[in-house]
Design a protein around this motif. Structure first.
Motif, PDB file in Angstrom:
ATOM      1  N   TYR A 226      97.854  27.525  42.457  1.00 34.20           N
ATOM      2  CA  TYR A 226      98.511  26.821  43.571  1.00 34.20           C
ATOM      3  C   TYR A 226      98.542  27.691  44.823  1.00 34.20           C
ATOM      4  O   TYR A 226      98.283  27.215  45.932  1.00 34.20           O
ATOM      5  CB  TYR A 226      99.927  26.442  43.155  1.00 34.20           C
ATOM      6  CG  TYR A 226     100.703  25.709  44.225  1.00 34.20           C
ATOM      7  CD1 TYR A 226     100.502  24.347  44.449  1.00 34.20           C
ATOM      8  CD2 TYR A 226     101.634  26.376  45.008  1.00 34.20           C
ATOM      9  CE1 TYR A 226     101.212  23.676  45.423  1.00 34.20           C
ATOM     10  CE2 TYR A 226     102.343  25.714  45.992  1.00 34.20           C
ATOM     11  CZ  TYR A 226     102.133  24.364  46.196  1.00 34.20           C
ATOM     12  OH  TYR A 226     102.823  23.708  47.177  1.00 34.20           O
ATOM     13  N   ARG A 227      98.825  28.967  44.613  1.00 35.11           N
ATOM     14  CA  ARG A 227      98.841  29.884  45.769  1.00 35.11           C
ATOM     15  C   ARG A 227      97.464  29.971  46.417  1.00 35.11           C
ATOM     16  O   ARG A 227      97.339  29.935  47.648  1.00 35.11           O
ATOM     17  CB  ARG A 227      99.288  31.261  45.304  1.00 35.11           C
ATOM     18  CG  ARG A 227      99.363  32.293  46.431  1.00 35.11           C
ATOM     19  CD  ARG A 227      99.549  33.690  45.889  1.00 35.11           C
ATOM     20  NE  ARG A 227      98.365  34.094  45.124  1.00 35.11           N
ATOM     21  CZ  ARG A 227      98.253  35.263  44.512  1.00 35.11           C
ATOM     22  NH1 ARG A 227      99.255  36.132  44.558  1.00 35.11           N
ATOM     23  NH2 ARG A 227      97.154  35.571  43.845  1.00 35.11           N
ATOM     24  N   ASN A 228      96.431  30.071  45.580  1.00 34.30           N
ATOM     25  CA  ASN A 228      95.077  30.176  46.122  1.00 34.30           C
ATOM     26  C   ASN A 228      94.660  28.907  46.851  1.00 34.30           C
ATOM     27  O   ASN A 228      93.843  28.961  47.785  1.00 34.30           O
ATOM     28  CB  ASN A 228      94.091  30.479  44.996  1.00 34.30           C
ATOM     29  CG  ASN A 228      94.322  31.847  44.389  1.00 34.30           C
ATOM     30  OD1 ASN A 228      94.831  32.759  45.058  1.00 34.30           O
ATOM     31  ND2 ASN A 228      93.962  32.013  43.120  1.00 34.30           N
ATOM     32  N   GLU A 229      95.216  27.772  46.409  1.00 41.53           N
ATOM     33  CA  GLU A 229      94.892  26.530  47.095  1.00 41.53           C
ATOM     34  C   GLU A 229      95.624  26.408  48.426  1.00 41.53           C
ATOM     35  O   GLU A 229      95.062  25.924  49.414  1.00 41.53           O
ATOM     36  CB  GLU A 229      95.256  25.344  46.195  1.00 41.53           C
ATOM     37  CG  GLU A 229      94.359  25.209  44.963  1.00 41.53           C
ATOM     38  CD  GLU A 229      94.805  24.089  44.052  1.00 41.53           C
ATOM     39  OE1 GLU A 229      95.905  23.522  44.319  1.00 41.53           O
ATOM     40  OE2 GLU A 229      94.089  23.778  43.081  1.00 41.53           O
ATOM     41  N   LYS A 230      96.876  26.817  48.464  1.00 41.58           N
ATOM     42  CA  LYS A 230      97.697  26.635  49.665  1.00 41.58           C
ATOM     43  C   LYS A 230      97.563  27.765  50.666  1.00 41.58           C
ATOM     44  O   LYS A 230      97.752  27.563  51.866  1.00 41.58           O
ATOM     45  CB  LYS A 230      99.165  26.493  49.256  1.00 41.58           C
ATOM     46  CG  LYS A 230      99.463  25.274  48.403  1.00 41.58           C
ATOM     47  CD  LYS A 230      99.148  23.992  49.160  1.00 41.58           C
ATOM     48  CE  LYS A 230      99.459  22.756  48.321  1.00 41.58           C
ATOM     49  NZ  LYS A 230      99.154  21.499  49.040  1.00 41.58           N
ATOM     50  N   LEU A 231      97.259  28.945  50.181  1.00 38.53           N
ATOM     51  CA  LEU A 231      97.238  30.101  51.076  1.00 38.53           C
ATOM     52  C   LEU A 231      96.208  29.991  52.198  1.00 38.53           C
ATOM     53  O   LEU A 231      96.528  30.295  53.349  1.00 38.53           O
ATOM     54  CB  LEU A 231      96.992  31.372  50.243  1.00 38.53           C
ATOM     55  CG  LEU A 231      97.156  32.701  50.992  1.00 38.53           C
ATOM     56  CD1 LEU A 231      98.565  32.816  51.540  1.00 38.53           C
ATOM     57  CD2 LEU A 231      96.861  33.874  50.055  1.00 38.53           C
ATOM     58  N   PRO A 232      94.960  29.552  51.920  1.00 37.93           N
ATOM     59  CA  PRO A 232      94.010  29.431  53.038  1.00 37.93           C
ATOM     60  C   PRO A 232      94.484  28.477  54.126  1.00 37.93           C
ATOM     61  O   PRO A 232      94.334  28.754  55.314  1.00 37.93           O
ATOM     62  CB  PRO A 232      92.730  28.927  52.351  1.00 37.93           C
ATOM     63  CG  PRO A 232      92.850  29.390  50.940  1.00 37.93           C
ATOM     64  CD  PRO A 232      94.311  29.288  50.628  1.00 37.93           C
ATOM     65  N   GLY A 233      95.053  27.299  53.712  1.00 40.87           N
ATOM     66  CA  GLY A 233      95.567  26.369  54.708  1.00 40.87           C
ATOM     67  C   GLY A 233      96.698  26.964  55.524  1.00 40.87           C
ATOM     68  O   GLY A 233      96.765  26.791  56.756  1.00 40.87           O
ATOM     69  N   ALA A 234      97.605  27.681  54.840  1.00 42.81           N
ATOM     70  CA  ALA A 234      98.709  28.318  55.565  1.00 42.81           C
ATOM     71  C   ALA A 234      98.195  29.380  56.527  1.00 42.81           C
ATOM     72  O   ALA A 234      98.683  29.508  57.663  1.00 42.81           O
ATOM     73  CB  ALA A 234      99.689  28.932  54.563  1.00 42.81           C
ATOM     74  N   GLU A 235      97.213  30.144  56.063  1.00 39.17           N
ATOM     75  CA  GLU A 235      96.651  31.170  56.954  1.00 39.17           C
ATOM     76  C   GLU A 235      95.961  30.534  58.160  1.00 39.17           C
ATOM     77  O   GLU A 235      96.051  31.050  59.284  1.00 39.17           O
ATOM     78  CB  GLU A 235      95.662  32.035  56.168  1.00 39.17           C
ATOM     79  CG  GLU A 235      96.337  32.917  55.112  1.00 39.17           C
ATOM     80  CD  GLU A 235      95.331  33.707  54.293  1.00 39.17           C
ATOM     81  OE1 GLU A 235      94.118  33.377  54.389  1.00 39.17           O
ATOM     82  OE2 GLU A 235      95.740  34.642  53.590  1.00 39.17           O
ATOM     83  N   ALA A 236      95.268  29.397  57.931  1.00 43.76           N
ATOM     84  CA  ALA A 236      94.636  28.697  59.054  1.00 43.76           C
ATOM     85  C   ALA A 236      95.679  28.179  60.038  1.00 43.76           C
ATOM     86  O   ALA A 236      95.507  28.260  61.264  1.00 43.76           O
ATOM     87  CB  ALA A 236      93.778  27.542  58.523  1.00 43.76           C
TER      88      ALA A 236
END
Length: 337
Positions: A226-236
């Motif tokens: 879940y972190r790997n899925e959400k982290l890129p979007g949050a970083e963007a």
């Protein structure tokens, strides 16, 4: 009445004398046999012998036939082959002995661990005379080292992955302790024969713990996913916000610089002609502050009265757009005249 017979007396004396000689001969022969047989001893291929004179060790003899002084020297034979003993189970019936096998691990789990210790005599003199029972000393040292090492590993290592390392660590520790005691024995190998939870109840509890650990790993993996899925979007999103903030910062800095330049330019003009600049600034400010101000000029030169006509705007609006247009046209014509 009997008469004394000197010949009979001589015969008795001869018989007695012969008997004494026979007895002494027998004793002499027996002593000779004992001394002869006790002067030699044989050492087998897998043995060594400690030779003592009046109780003091004078040497170690190798396999073969050897001579010793009877009644003065003694021989103590020592087995030099690799021997062993079990800890945690009985070799005769393979039954568990929990007083030796039951141990506690680093993570407070109970396990039954069976060991087999192999050793040999390294120094025959010390093995015979350094202690009364060197094997018992080795057993006690082994038990102490085993419990110490098992207590420093978790249950997974003891039951599965860490057996080789545990065996090596225990062996090194026992060797170190034997050097301190110096009893003439040498440890050859330490082997874990078996390791398992002690009872059925504990085994079930252990399985439950393992199931919980697997559930924990699954939850961690899902969380990481879940972190790997959400982290890129949050970083963007963070990058977008940072870029917008940077753009807004740049825009405001530019506006501030423009205002400063404008103010500096106005100040330069003000220095050249303060009165004109003040009037112009006044008019510009009034245009901004009172954009919808309604004024009436009465045509006299005595007083110019500025009246706010906002309260009359609503009433004037009811007259209609046409009347307002006519009034404005009349004012324009009067102004031209």
């Amino acid at each position: 009445m009997e008469h004394y017979n000197p010949d009979m007396d001589e015969k008795v004396k001869k018989v007695v004398k012969t008997a004494k000689r026979t007895v002494w001969g027998v004793f002499g022969l027996a002593a000779a046999l004992v001394i002869g047989l006790g002067s030699f001893y044989n050492i087998e291929e897998q043995e060594q012998a400690v030779l003592t004179t009046f109780g003091v060790a004078v040497g170690v003899t190798e396999p073969g036939l050897h001579f010793k002084i009877p009644l003065i020297q003694r021989v103590q034979k020592v087995n030099t082959t690799i021997q062993g003993f079990a800890l945690g189970y009985d070799v005769s019936d393979n039954e568990t002995r929990e007083e030796d096998s039951l141990m506690i691990t680093k993570d407070y789990n109970f396990v039954n661990v069976d060991f087999f210790i192999e050793y040999k005599v390294a120094d025959p003199v010390k093995a015979v005379y350094a202690s009364q029972d060197p094997v018992l000393i080795l057993q006690n040292i082994s038990k102490s080292c085993i419990r110490s090492v098992i207590g420093s590993y978790d249950v997974d290592a003891v039951l599965t992955t860490g057996k080789n390392e545990i065996q090596s660590t225990i062996r090194d520790m026992i060797i170190g302790k034997l050097e301190q005691h110096d009893i003439g024995l040498q440890v050859v190998n330490v082997t874990i024969q078996d390791s398992e939870p002690p009872t059925v109840e504990v085994m079930e509890a252990f399985k439950a713990v393992e199931t919980a650990k697997q559930g924990k790993e699954t939850a961690i993996n899902n969380a990481n996913k879940y972190r790997n899925e959400k982290l890129p979007g949050a970083e963007a999103e963070i990058d977008k916000i940072m870029q917008e903030a940077q753009a807004q910062k740049t825009r405001r800095v530019n506006e501030a610089n423009a205002e400063v330049a404008k103010f500096n330019a106005m100040y330069d003009e003000y220095v050249k002609n303060p009165q004109v600049t003040r009037q112009r600034m006044f008019y510009e400010t009034m245009e901004e502050v009172l954009p919808r101000l309604k004024v009436v000029i009465d045509g006299t030169d005595q007083t110019n009265t500025i009246l706010p006509l906002d309260s009359f705007v609503t009433e004037a609006a009811s007259l209609g757009d046409h009347e307002v247009s006519q009034s404005e046209k009349s004012r324009d014509e009067a102004g031209k005249e």
